[in-house]
Design an enzyme around this catalytic site. Structure first.
Site, PDB file in Angstrom:
ATOM      1  N   LYS A 127       0.869  -1.178   0.000  1.00  0.00           N
ATOM      2  CA  LYS A 127       0.000   0.000   0.000  1.00  0.00           C
ATOM      3  C   LYS A 127       0.897   1.216   0.000  1.00  0.00           C
ATOM      4  O   LYS A 127       2.041   1.149   0.461  1.00  0.00           O
ATOM      5  CB  LYS A 127      -0.870   0.028   1.260  1.00  0.00           C
ATOM      6  CG  LYS A 127      -2.084   0.912   1.145  1.00  0.00           C
ATOM      7  CD  LYS A 127      -3.194   0.164   0.419  1.00  0.00           C
ATOM      8  CE  LYS A 127      -4.422   0.995   0.215  1.00  0.00           C
ATOM      9  NZ  LYS A 127      -5.541   0.131  -0.240  1.00  0.00           N
ATOM     10  N   ASP A 167      -7.101   4.261  -4.376  1.00  0.00           N
ATOM     11  CA  ASP A 167      -7.759   4.054  -3.079  1.00  0.00           C
ATOM     12  C   ASP A 167      -8.388   5.424  -2.752  1.00  0.00           C
ATOM     13  O   ASP A 167      -8.640   6.214  -3.681  1.00  0.00           O
ATOM     14  CB  ASP A 167      -6.747   3.608  -2.003  1.00  0.00           C
ATOM     15  CG  ASP A 167      -7.418   3.081  -0.735  1.00  0.00           C
ATOM     16  OD1 ASP A 167      -7.874   1.929  -0.735  1.00  0.00           O
ATOM     17  OD2 ASP A 167      -7.515   3.824   0.265  1.00  0.00           O
TER      18      ASP A 167
HETATM   19  P1  NDP Z   1     -13.045   7.624  -2.483  1.00  0.00           P
HETATM   20  O1  NDP Z   1     -11.996   8.636  -2.243  1.00  0.00           O
HETATM   21  O2  NDP Z   1     -13.590   7.466  -3.849  1.00  0.00           O
HETATM   22  O3  NDP Z   1     -14.291   7.877  -1.501  1.00  0.00           O
HETATM   23  C1  NDP Z   1     -14.125   7.889  -0.134  1.00  0.00           C
HETATM   24  C2  NDP Z   1     -15.454   8.212   0.530  1.00  0.00           C
HETATM   25  O4  NDP Z   1     -15.330   8.022   1.926  1.00  0.00           O
HETATM   26  C3  NDP Z   1     -15.883   9.660   0.333  1.00  0.00           C
HETATM   27  O5  NDP Z   1     -17.264   9.749   0.350  1.00  0.00           O
HETATM   28  C4  NDP Z   1     -15.260  10.339   1.564  1.00  0.00           C
HETATM   29  O6  NDP Z   1     -15.905  11.533   1.935  1.00  0.00           O
HETATM   30  C5  NDP Z   1     -15.466   9.285   2.614  1.00  0.00           C
HETATM   31  N1  NDP Z   1     -14.401   9.399   3.624  1.00  0.00           N
HETATM   32  C6  NDP Z   1     -13.066   9.284   3.427  1.00  0.00           C
HETATM   33  N2  NDP Z   1     -12.393   9.484   4.567  1.00  0.00           N
HETATM   34  C7  NDP Z   1     -13.321   9.715   5.494  1.00  0.00           C
HETATM   35  C8  NDP Z   1     -13.253   9.998   6.872  1.00  0.00           C
HETATM   36  N3  NDP Z   1     -12.075  10.061   7.519  1.00  0.00           N
HETATM   37  N4  NDP Z   1     -14.428  10.178   7.530  1.00  0.00           N
HETATM   38  C9  NDP Z   1     -15.621  10.118   6.878  1.00  0.00           C
HETATM   39  N5  NDP Z   1     -15.745   9.859   5.560  1.00  0.00           N
HETATM   40  C10 NDP Z   1     -14.610   9.666   4.894  1.00  0.00           C
HETATM   41  O7  NDP Z   1     -12.429   6.249  -1.940  1.00  0.00           O
HETATM   42  P2  NDP Z   1     -12.872   4.750  -2.284  1.00  0.00           P
HETATM   43  O8  NDP Z   1     -14.340   4.680  -2.485  1.00  0.00           O
HETATM   44  O9  NDP Z   1     -11.966   4.230  -3.311  1.00  0.00           O
HETATM   45  O10 NDP Z   1     -12.479   4.008  -0.917  1.00  0.00           O
HETATM   46  C11 NDP Z   1     -13.400   3.857   0.157  1.00  0.00           C
HETATM   47  C12 NDP Z   1     -12.959   2.719   1.057  1.00  0.00           C
HETATM   48  O11 NDP Z   1     -12.899   1.504   0.297  1.00  0.00           O
HETATM   49  C13 NDP Z   1     -11.563   2.878   1.694  1.00  0.00           C
HETATM   50  O12 NDP Z   1     -11.575   2.265   2.958  1.00  0.00           O
HETATM   51  C14 NDP Z   1     -10.669   2.071   0.755  1.00  0.00           C
HETATM   52  O13 NDP Z   1      -9.488   1.633   1.395  1.00  0.00           O
HETATM   53  C15 NDP Z   1     -11.595   0.903   0.439  1.00  0.00           C
HETATM   54  N6  NDP Z   1     -11.300   0.148  -0.776  1.00  0.00           N
HETATM   55  C16 NDP Z   1     -11.182   0.779  -1.984  1.00  0.00           C
HETATM   56  C17 NDP Z   1     -10.939   0.029  -3.118  1.00  0.00           C
HETATM   57  C18 NDP Z   1     -10.889   0.653  -4.478  1.00  0.00           C
HETATM   58  O14 NDP Z   1     -10.776  -0.092  -5.442  1.00  0.00           O
HETATM   59  N7  NDP Z   1     -11.002   1.960  -4.604  1.00  0.00           N
HETATM   60  C19 NDP Z   1     -10.738  -1.411  -3.046  1.00  0.00           C
HETATM   61  C20 NDP Z   1     -10.951  -1.980  -1.741  1.00  0.00           C
HETATM   62  C21 NDP Z   1     -11.207  -1.212  -0.655  1.00  0.00           C
HETATM   63  P3  NDP Z   1     -15.194  12.929   1.566  1.00  0.00           P
HETATM   64  O15 NDP Z   1     -15.340  13.069   0.101  1.00  0.00           O
HETATM   65  O16 NDP Z   1     -15.946  13.942   2.357  1.00  0.00           O
HETATM   66  O17 NDP Z   1     -13.764  12.804   1.999  1.00  0.00           O
HETATM   67  O1  2IT Z   2      -7.792  -1.770  -0.807  1.00  0.00           O
HETATM   68  C1  2IT Z   2      -7.738  -2.223  -1.964  1.00  0.00           C
HETATM   69  O2  2IT Z   2      -7.854  -3.429  -2.199  1.00  0.00           O
HETATM   70  C2  2IT Z   2      -7.539  -1.274  -3.068  1.00  0.00           C
HETATM   71  N1  2IT Z   2      -7.480  -0.081  -2.844  1.00  0.00           N
HETATM   72  C3  2IT Z   2      -7.370  -1.785  -4.471  1.00  0.00           C
HETATM   73  C4  2IT Z   2      -5.957  -2.173  -4.731  1.00  0.00           C
HETATM   74  C5  2IT Z   2      -5.622  -2.526  -6.148  1.00  0.00           C
HETATM   75  O3  2IT Z   2      -4.430  -2.789  -6.359  1.00  0.00           O
HETATM   76  O4  2IT Z   2      -6.478  -2.556  -7.024  1.00  0.00           O
END
Ligand code: NDP
Ligand code: 2IT
Length: 448
Positions: A127, A167
């Site tokens: 990461k 992420d």
């Molecule tokens: P984005 O940046 O697209 O969206 C994040 C969302 O979560 C936004 O709505 C944001 O609100 C909110 N958020 C972030 N930080 C906080 C906080 N500290 N408190 C409250 N709300 C918060 O990220 P993703 O959708 O890609 O990721 C979301 C989660 O999914 C994370 O935990 C990530 O690690 C996990 N994940 C992502 C993957 C991917 O492929 N993208 C794969 C697997 C897991 P705001 O806009 O106000 O900050």
């Molecule tokens: O938490 C996760 O699994 C991710 N943010 C996706 C990682 C990736 O390499 O696609």
């Protein structure tokens, strides 16, 4: 015997990694659930696998200087934690968020080891990211930051070495700028990043994969009780990449999605978010980069609560898709009291440990992130496979593959939990299944 070994490893980790609270939390959760496997297979203790698997192979920290739109110098810190490469090249996302620190990077990289092992593909765990906050920055500022970040990162990554992706705070725009700079430096067009745009090496369905995969995983959980999503009331936190596509797939399967949120607050739409309303959220969040409160101003009958989370809204199924530790013990009790009986984690480690215990004791269907959100990295693995062969698979093919992989992850976690005496406990099942694969590879490859 194993309990004593786990406690002593935990003590060393806390001592050696002071103040890295999220890292301690993630490690403790995994180690405690491994007890039945460690009791049954003393070979892991003999080879000191717990001590080795909790120590990153490499941690990279670097300065990221850049110039903002007012021509002022800004300095951020960049990270890449290359945790484990026993079963493949390091693989995992990049997070740009002001809360990023070493402990958060290490927790995420550690989780990624087991998640990637569960996908059945050949990927190690990593990461990275930065405490840079893309919110409120111009495209030019984001581009200059990404270019500076890559000037250091490029020397550590590559299609057979380490393959970053998105992420929190890193999406299509950031991956574009990062890839452009990478290609310029190494003078090679290769698959060193995933999450690329479709017309220059990306895979169909990578943007959708985490959210869709999470719903496919939850569908398998419901099947164990001979139920389906049609008519189920669902709450979702967050409104970013994972939340948006979790909502889309739930709506397609006939569920009623009643909430989404961001770091400012939560909207509650008792009529349900339909495709048309979801299109508004896509535009609001991905194009205008606005706040979720605008949704309440735009549609009738919707309430917005500032600073609130969705966990007190009555639902059948809950999908935490925002960030770590967003569900606390009280939230869990409220969820269970209100009749919620399925929780699938789109986010990484969204529940504090006491909250997980409440779910486990209530015997609700609880899908931990490293299993439930593995669809994102799984399709990243498929993107790597396509890039390596210079080919392009259809949307239908990738979707079929994703559904198949999520079912395999589910069935493996379910089967392993039963085999190790904890039927129905996906935490035990996912952690043990992922661990066994990586631990066996580490033993076979010798002391490296
Ligand atoms: P984005 O940046 O697209 O969206 C994040 C969302 O979560 C936004 O709505 C944001 O609100 C909110 N958020 C972030 N930080 C906080 C906080 N500290 N408190 C409250 N709300 C918060 O990220 P993703 O959708 O890609 O990721 C979301 C989660 O999914 C994370 O935990 C990530 O690690 C996990 N994940 C992502 C993957 C991917 O492929 N993208 C794969 C697997 C897991 P705001 O806009 O106000 O900050
Ligand atoms: O938490 C996760 O699994 C991710 N943010 C996706 C990682 C990736 O390499 O696609």
């Amino acid at each position: 015997m194993s309990k004593a070994c786990i406690n002593s490893v935990m003590e060393t980790i806390i001592h050696r990694n002071p103040r890295e609270y999220e890292f301690h939390q993630a490690v403790r959760e995994v180690l405690e659930s491994l007890e039945p496997a460690l009791d049954r297979h003393p070979i892991y203790e003999k080879h000191k696998i717990l001590e080795r698997i909790t120590e990153p192979e490499r941690v990279i920290m670097f300065r990221v200087p850049w110039i903002d739109d007012r021509c002022e110098i800004q300095i951020n810190r960049g990270y890449r934690v290359e945790f484990n490469s026993a079963i493949g090249p390091y693989k995992g996302g990049l997070r740009f968020h002001p809360s990023v620190n070493l402990g958060i990077m290490k927790f995420l990289a550690f989780e990624q080891i087991f998640k990637n092992a569960l996908t059945t593909l050949y990927m190690g765990g990593a990461k990275g990211g930065s405490d840079f906050d893309p919110k409120g920055k111009s495209d030019g500022e984001v581009m200059r930051f990404c270019q500076s970040f890559m000037i250091e990162l490029y020397r550590h990554i590559g299609p057979a070495t380490d393959v970053p992706a998105g992420d929190i705070g890193v999406g299509k725009r950031e991956i574009g700028y990062l890839f452009g700079q990478y290609k310029r430096i190494v003078n090679e067009f290769n698959g060193a990043l995933t999450g690329k745009s479709l017309n220059w090496g990306g895979s169909h369905l990578r943007p959708e994969a985490t959210g869709y995969g999470c719903v496919y995983f939850a569908r398998e959980m419901l099947r164990t009780r001979e139920e389906e999503f049609k008519g189920k009331v669902c709450t979702i936190s967050g409104s970013g990449n994972v939340s948006q596509f979790t909502a889309q797939k739930l709506i397609q399967l006939g569920a009623k999605v009643v909430s989404m949120s961001d770091s400012d607050g939560v909207i509650y739409d008792p009529d349900g978010i339909n495709e048309e309303k979801l299109a508004f959220i896509f535009e609001l969040k991905n194009v205008r980069r606005g706040r979720i409160r605008d949704y309440a101003g735009h549609f009738k009958g919707v309430t917005y609560r500032d600073g609130a989370k969705p966990w007190d809204i009555p639902c059948d199924c809950a999908f935490p898709c925002a960030t770590q530790n967003e569900i606390e013990e009280e939230d869990t009790k409220t969820l269970v009291r209100n009749g919620c009986y399925l929780v699938a984690e789109g986010a990484n480690m969204p529940c504090i440990p006491q909250a997980v215990h409440v779910f486990q004791e209530a015997k609700i269907l609880y899908g931990p992130g490293k299993a439930a959100n593995a669809g994102g990295v799984a399709v990243s693995g498929l993107e790597m496979a396509q890039n390596a062969q210079f080919i392009h698979w259809s949307r239908e093919y990738v979707d079929a593959k994703l559904q198949e992989l999520m079912k395999e992850i589910h069935d493996n976690s379910w089967r392993t939990a039963k085999e190790y005496g904890c039927p129905g406990d996906y935490v035990v099942g996912a952690n043990i299944a992922g661990f066994l694969k990586v631990a066996d590879a580490m033993i076979e490859q010798g002391l490296v």
